[in-house]
Write an enzyme that holds these catalytic residues in place. Structure first.
Site, PDB file in Angstrom:
ATOM      1  N   ARG A  37     192.163  53.778  12.784  1.00  0.00           N
ATOM      2  CA  ARG A  37     191.385  53.780  11.543  1.00  0.00           C
ATOM      3  C   ARG A  37     190.303  52.692  11.533  1.00  0.00           C
ATOM      4  O   ARG A  37     189.261  52.864  10.906  1.00  0.00           O
ATOM      5  CB  ARG A  37     192.317  53.609  10.339  1.00  0.00           C
ATOM      6  N   LYS A 202     208.434  63.183   5.746  1.00  0.00           N
ATOM      7  CA  LYS A 202     208.271  63.294   4.288  1.00  0.00           C
ATOM      8  C   LYS A 202     208.471  64.747   3.876  1.00  0.00           C
ATOM      9  O   LYS A 202     207.515  65.499   3.687  1.00  0.00           O
ATOM     10  CB  LYS A 202     206.889  62.795   3.874  1.00  0.00           C
ATOM     11  N   GLY A 360     197.961  59.649   9.883  1.00  0.00           N
ATOM     12  CA  GLY A 360     198.211  58.377  10.545  1.00  0.00           C
ATOM     13  C   GLY A 360     199.336  58.463  11.562  1.00  0.00           C
ATOM     14  O   GLY A 360     199.194  58.013  12.703  1.00  0.00           O
ATOM     15  N   GLY A 384     197.712  62.481   4.036  1.00  0.00           N
ATOM     16  CA  GLY A 384     197.767  63.235   2.786  1.00  0.00           C
ATOM     17  C   GLY A 384     196.409  63.823   2.436  1.00  0.00           C
ATOM     18  O   GLY A 384     196.306  64.955   1.954  1.00  0.00           O
TER      19      GLY A 384
END
Ligand code: 3PG
Ligand code: MG
Length: 403
Positions: A37, A202, A360, A384
């Site tokens: 990033r 998740k 990520g 997301g």
């Protein structure tokens, strides 16, 4: 509508540019374990600095609870950013306090400063729009324009993403523009077959995504932690594997919907089951419907997809023309459980068409497993954010820039 690009801000020489980046990178004992990033933010930062702007960068890191916490400090990012840019990065030890003032005032043309973690201020993520606007005004004070380049946070209605873009003349940076260009190719008539590969831990987050993607894709490949909820829905015993019991009904509904829509739903047919959640745990591969029958009995935990599944997933990926992948297939940080993720990553590099890695964790996984960024069509910095974009959701951080 088209998003406002950097050029719309005019000549930035001598002007103070406030820029939102997403420097939310994984850290281990203060060491950055994946700098993707940071590297992705360099083109925009360089473009601004080369024009002679005074650049004030801001970001969040992790999820601190509205107060300073040493382990979430952006100080390691400032140091690494300085090395990558080959110039000093002034670091403010607060976000809108005295040190931030000091650092801003000292900035010369072509110089860069980084503010401390935005989420050390509770107003950044406040549910109260008034509180967010107040922080945005403090961030905007003294700046001439705002550049939004943290693609990973454009799905967040937060002060440094949304309100600040209303407080100043604002535009998207080069990273946000590039992400949109590539991801739009997935939402606007993707070449078919179009496969989406979902994994990660998740579970309930991803289940929502499935609902939106089912009508758009030809193949949906399921791995990672959520696969056990699917196996459970098929009536299989998953022993001690990750399971969201309360989502089983919902998953059954998706399976039915996939069938009605003619979407090929690929679930693992074999699973690597371990005795415990640890890198050196004893493990064996069993059929997906026999997890409870492994030699570890009810203690067994599924930590990766098995080799047959990996081969089938790889084939489905390789023969698709458009592929989006989010979420590792297993616990890739532990070499014994990284094979599924590695096979999927390898297959993505062999796609004759557009292969996008999103998020990520998946980006860190492919780099950690030794793949080169250039082997993929695109590695999105958004987790997301990229998923919500693919779902066709309204993203506040993009809408506010005219998208
Ligand atoms: C991410 O890592 O997905 C982004 O940096 C957003 O972080 P968040 O999920 O904590 O808002
Ligand atoms: Mg996230």
């Amino acid at each position: 509508m088209a998003i406002r690009t950097l050029e719309t801000l005019g000549d930035l020489a001598g002007r103070t540019v406030l820029i939102r980046c997403d420097f939310n990178v994984p850290l281990e004992d203060g060491r950055i374990t994946d700098e993707g990033r940071i590297v992705a933010s360099l083109p925009t930062l360089r473009a601004l600095l080369e024009q002679g702007a005074k650049v004030v960068a801001m970001s969040h890191l992790g999820r601190p609870k509205g107060a300073p916490e040493e382990r979430y400090s952006l100080a390691p990012v400032a140091a690494r950013l300085g090395e990558l840019l080959g110039q000093e990065v002034a670091f403010a030890t607060d976000t809108v306090g005295e040190d931030a003032q000091r650092v801003r005032i000292a900035l010369q043309d072509g110089q860069l400063a980084l503010l401390e973690n935005l989420r050390f201020d509770p107003r950044e993520t406040s549910k109260d729009a008034g509180e967010r606007a107040e922080l945005a005004a403090e961030l905007a004070a003294g700046a001439d324009v705002f550049v939004s380049d943290g693609f990973g946070v454009v799905h967040r209605e937060q002060a440094s993403v949304f309100e600040v873009a209303q407080a100043l003349p604002s535009a998207a940076g080069l990273l946000v523009a590039k992400e949109l260009e590539v991801l739009s190719r997935l939402t606007e008539s993707p070449e078919r077959p179009y496969a989406v590969v979902l994994g990660g831990s998740k579970v309930s987050d991803k289940l929502g995504v499935i609902e939106h993607l089912l009508p758009r894709v030809d193949r949906l490949v399921i791995g990672g932690g959520m696969l056990f909820t699917f196996l459970k829905a098929l009536g299989h015993d998953v022993a001690s594997s990750l399971l969201e019991e309360d989502q089983v009904e919902r998953v059954l509904g998706y399976m039915k919907q996939a069938e009605e829509l003619g979407v090929q739903l690929l679930l693992p047919t074999d699973v690597v089951v371990a005795e415990s959640f640890s890198a050196d745990a004893a493990h064996e591969t069993v059929a997906a419907d026999a997890i409870g029958g492994s030699r570890f009995g009810a203690k067994g935990i599924g930590l990766d997809i098995g080799p047959d599944s990996a081969a089938a997933f790889a084939e489905a990926i390789r023969t698709s023309r458009t592929v989006f992948w989010n979420g590792p297939m297993g616990v890739f940080e532990m070499p014994a459980f990284a094979h599924g993720t590695k096979a999927v990553a390898q297959a993505l590099t062999e796609v004759d068409g557009l292969a996008v890695v999103g998020g990520g964790d998946s980006a860190a996984a492919v780099r950690g497993l030794g793949f080169d960024d250039a082997a993929f069509g695109h590695i999105s910095t958004g987790g997301g954010a990229s998923l919500e974009f693919l779902e066709g959701a309204r993203l506040p951080g993009l809408e506010v820039l005219g998208w």
